[in-house]
Design a protein around this motif. Structure first.
Motif: not given
Length: 170
Positions: A74, A110, A114
């Motif tokens: 990310c 993100c 996650k």
């Protein structure tokens, strides 16, 4: 013949008055064109940032020493997106990344949910989509035009399909 000279001499003052009346409109038109060009440039920049973030995520290869795929990194995706920005205020907080399954439902993002940063340890499958969104706000420079143009939201979303491994491996 003397009266012709008087008419021409008085025309000089009329030209100055006409220019004084038209000049503000010409300058407003000129600066309006410049502001709209800045607005289009801002949207193009946001579009490019989202595209580059999504493109990075779907490239094959591992990042540095973390040894996990680009689509799970990310921070690298947002860094690549922000690095492509020129002339528009955009930072990593203006980039959002979501993972969508084949039906379009969100499976991770993100920010709050996650994905696990190790191969095989996540719910992201080949064929899922990654969606990168970049947003910014436009601020006009010309005060008279800022009444109309300030606060326009510039946003672009780019979606790409994730393929694990190299496509065509047999």
């Amino acid at each position: 013949m003397g009266w012709i000279w008087k008419i021409r001499r008085s025309d000089r003052g009329a030209n100055l008055v006409e220019f004084a009346l038209i000049a503000p409109l010409l300058f407003l038109l000129l600066f309006g064109v410049i502001e709209f060009a800045r607005l289009i440039h801002g949207f193009t920049t946001v579009w490019t940032a989202a595209r580059e973030g999504a493109r990075y995520a779907t490239t094959v290869g591992d990042t540095d020493s973390d040894n996990f795929p680009n689509y799970l990194d990310c921070q690298a995706m947002t860094d690549v997106a922000v690095a492509k920005v020129a002339g528009t205020s955009l930072d990593s907080g203006d980039i959002t990344v979501r993972y969508l399954d084949t039906g379009g439902a969100e499976v991770a993002d993100c920010d709050t949910n996650k994905p696990a940063p190790e191969p095989g340890g996540n719910d992201i499958d080949s064929g899922f989509n990654i969606e990168v969104t970049a947003t910014a706000s436009f601020d006009a420079v010309v005060p008279l035009l800022s009444v109309f143009l300030d606060g326009i939201d510039l946003s672009s979303t780019q979606t790409r399909t994730i393929f694990k491994g190299v496509v065509g491996e047999g």
